[in-house]
Design an enzyme around this catalytic site. Structure first.
Site, PDB file in Angstrom:
ATOM      1  N   GLY A 251       0.811  -1.219   0.000  1.00 45.27           N
ATOM      2  CA  GLY A 251       0.000   0.000   0.000  1.00 45.27           C
ATOM      3  C   GLY A 251       0.844   1.268   0.000  1.00 45.27           C
ATOM      4  O   GLY A 251       2.081   1.225  -0.041  1.00 45.27           O
ATOM      5  N   GLN A 252       0.151   2.403   0.033  1.00 40.03           N
ATOM      6  CA  GLN A 252       0.796   3.709  -0.073  1.00 40.03           C
ATOM      7  C   GLN A 252       1.852   3.901   1.017  1.00 40.03           C
ATOM      8  O   GLN A 252       2.964   4.361   0.746  1.00 40.03           O
ATOM      9  CB  GLN A 252      -0.272   4.808   0.024  1.00 40.03           C
TER      10      GLN A 252
ATOM     11  N   TYR B 170     -15.278   2.667   8.161  1.00 36.25           N
ATOM     12  CA  TYR B 170     -13.819   2.725   8.356  1.00 36.25           C
ATOM     13  C   TYR B 170     -13.496   3.384   9.703  1.00 36.25           C
ATOM     14  O   TYR B 170     -12.699   2.862  10.495  1.00 36.25           O
ATOM     15  CB  TYR B 170     -13.216   3.519   7.199  1.00 36.25           C
TER      16      TYR B 170
ATOM     17  N   ASP C  53       1.768  -9.270   1.584  1.00 37.31           N
ATOM     18  CA  ASP C  53       0.582  -8.667   0.982  1.00 37.31           C
ATOM     19  C   ASP C  53      -0.209  -9.793   0.323  1.00 37.31           C
ATOM     20  O   ASP C  53       0.230 -10.939   0.289  1.00 37.31           O
ATOM     21  CB  ASP C  53       0.985  -7.589  -0.035  1.00 37.31           C
TER      22      ASP C  53
HETATM   23  C1  AKB Z   1      -8.910   8.070   3.906  1.00 34.90           C
HETATM   24  O1  AKB Z   1      -9.142   9.101   3.261  1.00 34.90           O
HETATM   25  O2  AKB Z   1      -9.744   7.156   4.067  1.00 34.90           O
HETATM   26  C2  AKB Z   1      -7.545   7.912   4.563  1.00 34.90           C
HETATM   27  C3  AKB Z   1      -7.571   8.388   5.978  1.00 34.90           C
HETATM   28  C4  AKB Z   1      -7.707   9.814   6.284  1.00 34.90           C
HETATM   29  O3  AKB Z   1      -7.472   7.593   6.861  1.00 34.90           O
HETATM   30  N1  AKB Z   1      -6.564   8.635   3.834  1.00 34.90           N
END
Ligand code: AKB
Length: 315
Positions: A13-14, A140, A36
């Site tokens: 990932g990034q 999230y 990964d």
């Molecule tokens: C997102 O935009 O979901 C992420 C974060 C701020 O955790 N870059």
């Protein structure tokens, strides 16, 4: 303490793609194992690993005699909203597996990233404090909030030395981010150099906390190197560097690319951005382990353009 043997989970990932060389410089290339879902073709030892498979994770840890883990595998905010079940499975079950394996294998130190996404629409928007109302509005953010408390619980119940940062949007040129709400701040550079124009999926005035990758990598290494007794927070530290709107980023770019044109077509990610803080108070990180950001908006924009020009081989 002997030299750490480090496993990065979600290394493609990034963040993983930039942490790996930094950790290799610190500990030696042979001390690093990347994992990964897909082969990475890197210069380091690699393992294919799905973090939701606990037995496979335990086997990798045992095989390489891992002592330190950086667990970066996650679905981000925008992708998570589209696939909440998968976000829960990867972000929560994945973290639980890592925490359990850390205890069972007596891992010395674990890093796990949290995010400004833990904050929600009821959080104070400006200079958001470390301890405040935390009512996240995305799946999230919910997984990050629960994850923070899981980490704290494993620290208190099992003595696991787990450390975490609430990253803002990360801006980098080596690897593009995938599935986040702050991704516009990376896409804009590639589109500016390819087409001299970008249509932003957030509105012009959406201020969000952001950070250039070299600051993010340094913050991670500094937190992981800090003496345990200095750390007063085992959920996750607020971390801050920059705060800007899409219009401010476009204006900074236009100083170097005067013909660059920015349009706005906000989509479902606007509601996510609206639920997050505009700026973060990271005084606890500064006090406990001496955090100081180095990159300004102007310096970051200049450096991004220089590196992406080379990468895309454009004038
Ligand atoms: C997102 O935009 O979901 C992420 C974060 C701020 O955790 N870059």
């Amino acid at each position: 303490m002997s030299t750490p043997k480090v496993l990065i989970i979600g290394a493609g990932g990034q963040l993983g793609q930039e942490l790996a060389p930094a950790l290799a410089r610190q500990f030696g290339q042979e001390q690093l194992v990347l994992s990964d879902l897909k082969p990475l073709g890197s210069v380091y030892a690699e393992e294919l690993l799905d973090v939701t498979d606990k037995a496979a994770l335990a086997a990798v840890v045992q095989k390489h005699r891992i002592t330190h883990i950086y667990h970066l595998a996650a679905l981000l905010s925008a992708t998570g909203e589209k696939n909440p079940g998968l976000a829960w499975q990867i972000n929560m079950q994945g973290l639980l597996n890592v925490l359990d394996v850390c205890v069972e294998a007596k891992i010395e130190r674990l890093f796990w990233p949290s995010s400004i996404a833990v904050f929600g629409p009821t959080t104070p928007r400006h200079n958001t404090p470390q301890r405040t109302i935390i009512e996240p509005a995305t799946i999230y953010g919910i997984t990050k909030q629960a994850g923070e408390h899981l980490c704290d619980w494993y620290f208190r119940k099992h003595g696991l030395d787990v450390r975490s940062l609430r990253y803002p949007g990360l801006i980098s040129w080596k690897a593009e981010p995938g599935g986040g709400t702050t991704d516009y701040a990376v896409h804009i550079f590639f589109e500016a150099l390819r087409h001299n124009a970008y249509t932003c999926f957030l509105g012009a005035g959406s201020a969000l906390p952001m950070m250039y990758m070299p600051d993010a990598v340094r913050a991670t290494l500094e937190l992981m190197a800090a003496p345990a007794e200095k750390l007063s927070i085992r959920t996750s530290y607020n971390l801050s560097a920059l705060s800007f709107t899409p219009a401010e980023l476009a204006a900074t770019l236009q100083k170097l690319l005067p013909d660059f044109r920015m349009d706005y077509a906000p989509d479902f990610r606007q509601a996510i951005a609206d639920s997050w803080p505009a700026s973060i108070d990271d005084s606890e990180a500064r006090k406990d382990w001496g955090w100081q950001p180095e990159w300004s908006l102007d310096a970051m924009v200049q450096d991004m353009l220089t590196n992406i020009r080379q990468k895309l081989q454009v004038a």
